[in-house]
Design a protein around this motif. Structure first.
Motif, PDB file in Angstrom:
ATOM      1  N   ALA A 239      -2.167 -13.180  -9.048  1.00 50.59           N
ATOM      2  CA  ALA A 239      -2.203 -12.218 -10.145  1.00 50.59           C
ATOM      3  C   ALA A 239      -1.746 -10.855  -9.616  1.00 50.59           C
ATOM      4  CB  ALA A 239      -3.611 -12.123 -10.711  1.00 50.59           C
ATOM      5  N   VAL A 240      -0.875 -10.189 -10.350  1.00 50.57           N
ATOM      6  CA  VAL A 240      -0.312  -8.913  -9.913  1.00 50.57           C
ATOM      7  C   VAL A 240      -1.142  -7.779 -10.487  1.00 50.57           C
ATOM      8  CG1 VAL A 240       1.703  -7.417  -9.966  1.00 50.57           C
ATOM      9  CG2 VAL A 240       1.993  -9.895  -9.714  1.00 50.57           C
ATOM     10  N   ASN A 241      -1.716  -6.975  -9.607  1.00 46.82           N
ATOM     11  CA  ASN A 241      -2.501  -5.817 -10.015  1.00 46.82           C
ATOM     12  C   ASN A 241      -1.936  -4.571  -9.353  1.00 46.82           C
ATOM     13  OD1 ASN A 241      -4.576  -7.276 -11.491  1.00 46.82           O
ATOM     14  ND2 ASN A 241      -5.239  -8.035  -9.491  1.00 46.82           N
ATOM     15  N   ARG A 242      -1.798  -3.511 -10.129  1.00 47.57           N
ATOM     16  CA  ARG A 242      -1.388  -2.231  -9.557  1.00 47.57           C
ATOM     17  C   ARG A 242      -2.528  -1.243  -9.739  1.00 47.57           C
ATOM     18  NH1 ARG A 242       3.051   2.372 -11.022  1.00 47.57           N
ATOM     19  NH2 ARG A 242       2.801   3.474  -9.048  1.00 47.57           N
ATOM     20  N   VAL A 243      -3.131  -0.841  -8.633  1.00 51.36           N
ATOM     21  CA  VAL A 243      -4.246   0.107  -8.646  1.00 51.36           C
ATOM     22  C   VAL A 243      -3.720   1.483  -8.269  1.00 51.36           C
ATOM     23  CG1 VAL A 243      -6.453   0.719  -7.586  1.00 51.36           C
ATOM     24  CG2 VAL A 243      -5.910  -1.685  -8.067  1.00 51.36           C
TER      25      VAL A 243
ATOM     26  N   ILE B  46       0.825  -1.197   0.000  1.00 52.25           N
ATOM     27  CA  ILE B  46       0.000   0.000   0.000  1.00 52.25           C
ATOM     28  C   ILE B  46       0.864   1.255   0.000  1.00 52.25           C
ATOM     29  CG2 ILE B  46      -0.258   0.240   2.514  1.00 52.25           C
ATOM     30  CD1 ILE B  46      -3.272   0.842   1.887  1.00 52.25           C
ATOM     31  N   ASP B  47       0.407   2.269  -0.717  1.00 50.04           N
ATOM     32  CA  ASP B  47       1.032   3.578  -0.850  1.00 50.04           C
ATOM     33  C   ASP B  47       2.237   3.589  -1.782  1.00 50.04           C
ATOM     34  OD1 ASP B  47       1.067   6.457   0.116  1.00 50.04           O
ATOM     35  OD2 ASP B  47       3.109   5.862   0.609  1.00 50.04           O
ATOM     36  N   ARG B  48       2.788   2.447  -2.071  1.00 49.37           N
ATOM     37  CA  ARG B  48       3.953   2.390  -2.949  1.00 49.37           C
ATOM     38  C   ARG B  48       4.079   0.998  -3.551  1.00 49.37           C
ATOM     39  NH1 ARG B  48       8.138   3.977   1.421  1.00 49.37           N
ATOM     40  NH2 ARG B  48       6.319   5.200   1.972  1.00 49.37           N
ATOM     41  N   TYR B  49       4.972   0.878  -4.500  1.00 43.23           N
ATOM     42  CA  TYR B  49       5.284  -0.433  -5.041  1.00 43.23           C
ATOM     43  C   TYR B  49       6.796  -0.597  -5.005  1.00 43.23           C
ATOM     44  CZ  TYR B  49       6.660   1.980  -9.348  1.00 43.23           C
ATOM     45  OH  TYR B  49       7.279   2.800 -10.249  1.00 43.23           O
ATOM     46  N   LEU B  50       7.245  -1.834  -5.076  1.00 43.02           N
ATOM     47  CA  LEU B  50       8.676  -2.111  -5.026  1.00 43.02           C
ATOM     48  C   LEU B  50       9.139  -2.546  -6.405  1.00 43.02           C
ATOM     49  CD1 LEU B  50       8.818  -4.004  -1.626  1.00 43.02           C
ATOM     50  CD2 LEU B  50       9.411  -1.628  -2.075  1.00 43.02           C
ATOM     51  N   LYS B  51      10.142  -1.853  -6.915  1.00 42.94           N
ATOM     52  CA  LYS B  51      10.630  -2.129  -8.261  1.00 42.94           C
ATOM     53  C   LYS B  51      11.178  -3.551  -8.353  1.00 42.94           C
ATOM     54  CE  LYS B  51      11.897   2.713  -8.932  1.00 42.94           C
ATOM     55  NZ  LYS B  51      13.009   3.666  -9.127  1.00 42.94           N
ATOM     56  N   GLY B  52      10.745  -4.246  -9.374  1.00 42.67           N
ATOM     57  CA  GLY B  52      11.260  -5.590  -9.603  1.00 42.67           C
ATOM     58  C   GLY B  52      10.603  -6.661  -8.776  1.00 42.67           C
ATOM     59  N   ILE B  53       9.635  -6.283  -7.924  1.00 43.08           N
ATOM     60  CA  ILE B  53       8.954  -7.259  -7.075  1.00 43.08           C
ATOM     61  C   ILE B  53       7.546  -7.476  -7.628  1.00 43.08           C
ATOM     62  CG2 ILE B  53       8.154  -7.803  -4.762  1.00 43.08           C
ATOM     63  CD1 ILE B  53      11.172  -7.665  -5.028  1.00 43.08           C
ATOM     64  N   PRO B  54       7.211  -8.688  -8.069  1.00 45.35           N
ATOM     65  CA  PRO B  54       5.872  -8.945  -8.626  1.00 45.35           C
ATOM     66  C   PRO B  54       4.827  -9.040  -7.520  1.00 45.35           C
ATOM     67  CG  PRO B  54       7.147 -10.969  -8.610  1.00 45.35           C
ATOM     68  CD  PRO B  54       8.074  -9.891  -8.123  1.00 45.35           C
ATOM     69  N   ALA B  55       4.368  -7.883  -7.060  1.00 43.01           N
ATOM     70  CA  ALA B  55       3.383  -7.852  -5.981  1.00 43.01           C
ATOM     71  C   ALA B  55       2.311  -6.816  -6.298  1.00 43.01           C
ATOM     72  CB  ALA B  55       4.067  -7.505  -4.662  1.00 43.01           C
ATOM     73  N   SER B  56       1.081  -7.124  -5.931  1.00 40.42           N
ATOM     74  CA  SER B  56      -0.021  -6.184  -6.133  1.00 40.42           C
ATOM     75  C   SER B  56       0.152  -4.985  -5.207  1.00 40.42           C
ATOM     76  CB  SER B  56      -1.357  -6.868  -5.862  1.00 40.42           C
ATOM     77  OG  SER B  56      -1.600  -7.891  -6.804  1.00 40.42           O
ATOM     78  N   SER B  57      -0.357  -3.827  -5.643  1.00 39.29           N
ATOM     79  CA  SER B  57      -0.207  -2.619  -4.841  1.00 39.29           C
ATOM     80  C   SER B  57      -1.360  -1.661  -5.094  1.00 39.29           C
ATOM     81  CB  SER B  57       1.121  -1.923  -5.161  1.00 39.29           C
ATOM     82  OG  SER B  57       1.135  -1.473  -6.503  1.00 39.29           O
TER      83      SER B  57
ATOM     84  N   ALA C 289      -7.162  -2.033  -0.686  1.00 35.02           N
ATOM     85  CA  ALA C 289      -6.061  -2.958  -0.370  1.00 35.02           C
ATOM     86  C   ALA C 289      -6.591  -4.174   0.374  1.00 35.02           C
ATOM     87  CB  ALA C 289      -5.002  -2.236   0.457  1.00 35.02           C
ATOM     88  N   PHE C 290      -7.471  -3.948   1.330  1.00 37.81           N
ATOM     89  CA  PHE C 290      -8.043  -5.049   2.109  1.00 37.81           C
ATOM     90  C   PHE C 290      -8.809  -6.001   1.192  1.00 37.81           C
ATOM     91  CE2 PHE C 290     -10.706  -7.299   5.048  1.00 37.81           C
ATOM     92  CZ  PHE C 290     -10.013  -7.319   6.245  1.00 37.81           C
ATOM     93  N   GLU C 291      -9.625  -5.423   0.310  1.00 43.02           N
ATOM     94  CA  GLU C 291     -10.442  -6.257  -0.578  1.00 43.02           C
ATOM     95  C   GLU C 291      -9.589  -7.002  -1.605  1.00 43.02           C
ATOM     96  OE1 GLU C 291     -13.263  -3.388  -1.949  1.00 43.02           O
ATOM     97  OE2 GLU C 291     -14.537  -3.608  -0.159  1.00 43.02           O
ATOM     98  N   MET C 292      -8.462  -6.398  -2.012  1.00 43.49           N
ATOM     99  CA  MET C 292      -7.572  -7.086  -2.947  1.00 43.49           C
ATOM    100  C   MET C 292      -6.933  -8.305  -2.309  1.00 43.49           C
ATOM    101  SD  MET C 292      -5.801  -3.832  -4.898  1.00 43.49           S
ATOM    102  CE  MET C 292      -4.555  -4.808  -5.746  1.00 43.49           C
ATOM    103  N   VAL C 293      -6.593  -8.201  -1.028  1.00 39.73           N
ATOM    104  CA  VAL C 293      -6.028  -9.352  -0.318  1.00 39.73           C
ATOM    105  C   VAL C 293      -7.060 -10.480  -0.256  1.00 39.73           C
ATOM    106  CG1 VAL C 293      -5.206 -10.204   1.907  1.00 39.73           C
ATOM    107  CG2 VAL C 293      -4.380  -8.040   1.051  1.00 39.73           C
ATOM    108  N   LEU C 294      -8.293 -10.119   0.086  1.00 35.99           N
ATOM    109  CA  LEU C 294      -9.344 -11.130   0.156  1.00 35.99           C
ATOM    110  C   LEU C 294      -9.570 -11.798  -1.199  1.00 35.99           C
ATOM    111  CD1 LEU C 294     -12.037  -9.409   2.411  1.00 35.99           C
ATOM    112  CD2 LEU C 294     -10.302 -11.072   3.072  1.00 35.99           C
ATOM    113  N   GLN C 295      -9.564 -10.986  -2.250  1.00 36.40           N
ATOM    114  CA  GLN C 295      -9.770 -11.526  -3.590  1.00 36.40           C
ATOM    115  C   GLN C 295      -8.656 -12.495  -3.961  1.00 36.40           C
ATOM    116  OE1 GLN C 295      -9.961  -8.572  -6.667  1.00 36.40           O
ATOM    117  NE2 GLN C 295     -10.785  -9.983  -8.187  1.00 36.40           N
ATOM    118  N   SER C 296      -7.423 -12.128  -3.614  1.00 40.47           N
ATOM    119  CA  SER C 296      -6.289 -12.999  -3.901  1.00 40.47           C
ATOM    120  C   SER C 296      -6.423 -14.329  -3.171  1.00 40.47           C
ATOM    121  CB  SER C 296      -4.983 -12.303  -3.506  1.00 40.47           C
ATOM    122  OG  SER C 296      -3.874 -13.144  -3.717  1.00 40.47           O
ATOM    123  N   MET C 297      -6.924 -14.282  -1.936  1.00 45.07           N
ATOM    124  CA  MET C 297      -7.101 -15.505  -1.156  1.00 45.07           C
ATOM    125  C   MET C 297      -8.216 -16.370  -1.748  1.00 45.07           C
ATOM    126  SD  MET C 297      -6.851 -13.580   2.499  1.00 45.07           S
ATOM    127  CE  MET C 297      -7.892 -14.788   3.288  1.00 45.07           C
TER     128      MET C 297
END
Length: 387
Positions: free
Chosen positions: A364-368, A186-197, A350-358
């Motif tokens: 799946a990597v999503n950047r909102v 949340i609030d940022r993303y990490l370069k090179g890390i395949p993670a939703s944000s 962010a909370f709902e994205m975690v639930l959706q992933s579970m």
């Protein structure tokens, strides 16, 4: 306060004193606690010190701070809580009785930034009948790693992570990626890390804010920030500011910028650092008297800019305009012109994205990216020609 209290900083002593009063029910739920000024008079300290003490109480969910009204004792049973001692291990609870448990690792939060993120997550947790457990890292990478480990040991089903400031990212985050554990940054993303944000459109927000200053006739504008150090929100804001210069056909003069503020970092608690930041800005404004406007990367830096302007006898906005990101008072016509981030929506999404992933059992990597909104206050005006 205990026998060792004298060796602790005054803000910690005040924090512990107020916490004890709340625990002893000297202040009831919903009752106002002493204001910054009242605490100054009681303990003989500065408002910077009492402000930090109240922020610590808010961070522990012991009080709720309401701008313009004061600080009130929170209903801690009805708020986000750290629950290190749970009644029974999750494995011992029947699956049908389990509620999903989501862990949150955040650097820190206050009225200036972060509280609305928590409100958004809290609402989502209620809507989905889940628990949310909070750990703060204070921007310290080692503490972030420890917090993630503790939450995983607690048995959380997913994680929301506000990464530590700067270029560092935790090895624990890499492990989450490898193990395909559900988490969202949340609030940022990490370069090179395949993670939703989920984050703000920092480029667009900075661009809009800078173009607003240009429309007011300002051409010599100082950008004030902590060291970027590969922190994506700051890098994106710089990108947006440069784009705004290109929009207007104005050359970027980074000599007018000051990128050395340290007192706003979550790991810094020394009031003397804030004093040095103000002194550095005073010297900067003296060196570059052509500056007519300042764009602060965050609200706390805008407050330091106000102090520096006051030291130099500069009137706001007549002599220098100030704009920043966020403000405790988000109403239209607020004191400081700012770009208001959609913190509540960021937290909830962010909370709902975690639930959706579970639920989808996939990584799946999503950047909102959510827009910010310009809120015009009393700190900006048409440029006053110098000379």
């Amino acid at each position: 306060m205990g026998k060792d209290s004298a060796s602790k900083p005054m803000y910690e002593q005040i924090f512990e004193s107020l916490r004890e009063r709340i625990q002893l029910h000297q202040y009831q739920v919903g009752e106002r606690v002493p204001s910054e000024k009242e605490l100054c008079d009681e303990f003989g300290v500065s408002r910077i010190t009492t402000k930090k003490a109240l922020e610590m109480l808010a961070s522990e969910q012991l009080i709720v701070r309401q701008p313009g009204r004061g600080s009130f004792v929170a209903d801690t049973a009805d708020m986000l809580q750290e629950r290190p001692n749970r009644p029974a291990p999750r494995a011992a609870v029947k699956d049908s009785e389990k509620k999903l448990l989501i862990g949150l690792v955040i650097t820190n939060f206050s009225d200036m930034y972060g509280t609305e993120l928590l409100y958004g997550m809290e609402e989502a947790s209620r809507e989905h009948d889940c628990f949310l457990v909070l750990r703060r890292s204070f921007g310290i990478p080692e503490q972030e790693e420890q917090s993630i480990q503790e939450l995983l040991e607690l048995g959380v089903d997913g994680l929301i992570i506000f990464p530590a400031q700067g270029e560092y990212f935790s090895d624990e985050i890499l492990k989450l990626v490898v193990n395909k554990f559900p988490f969202v940054l949340i609030d940022r993303y990490l370069k090179g890390i395949p993670a939703s944000s989920v984050s703000t459109d920092n480029v667009g927000a900075a661009r809009e804010g800078m173009n607003y200053l240009f429309d007011l006739g300002h051409r010599h504008i100082g950008f004030l920030t902590q060291p970027p150090a590969n922190t994506t929100p700051i890098e994106e804001r710089i990108e947006g500011i440069i784009e705004a210069h290109n929009d207007q056909g104005v050359l970027v003069n980074r000599e007018l910028w000051l990128e050395s503020f340290l007192s706003t970092l979550p790991s810094v608690f020394d009031p003397q650092v804030e004093v040095r930041d103000v002194e550095t800005l005073v010297e900067h404004l003296q060196k570059y008297p052509q500056i007519t406007a300042l764009f602060a990367a965050e609200y706390h830096i805008a407050l330091l800019a106000e102090q520096a302007a006051d030291r130099l006898g500069l009137r706001i906005p007549e002599d220098v305009s100030i704009i920043c990101f966020d403000s405790p008072n988000a109403a239209e016509g607020s004191r400081v012109t700012h770009m208001r981030q959609s913190q509540f929506d960021m937290g909830k999404q962010a909370f709902e994205m975690v639930l959706q992933s579970m639920q989808n059992n996939e990584m799946a990597v999503n950047r909102v990216v959510l827009p910010a909104r310009l809120v015009k206050g009393k700190s900006t005006s048409m440029v006053k020609q110098k000379g």
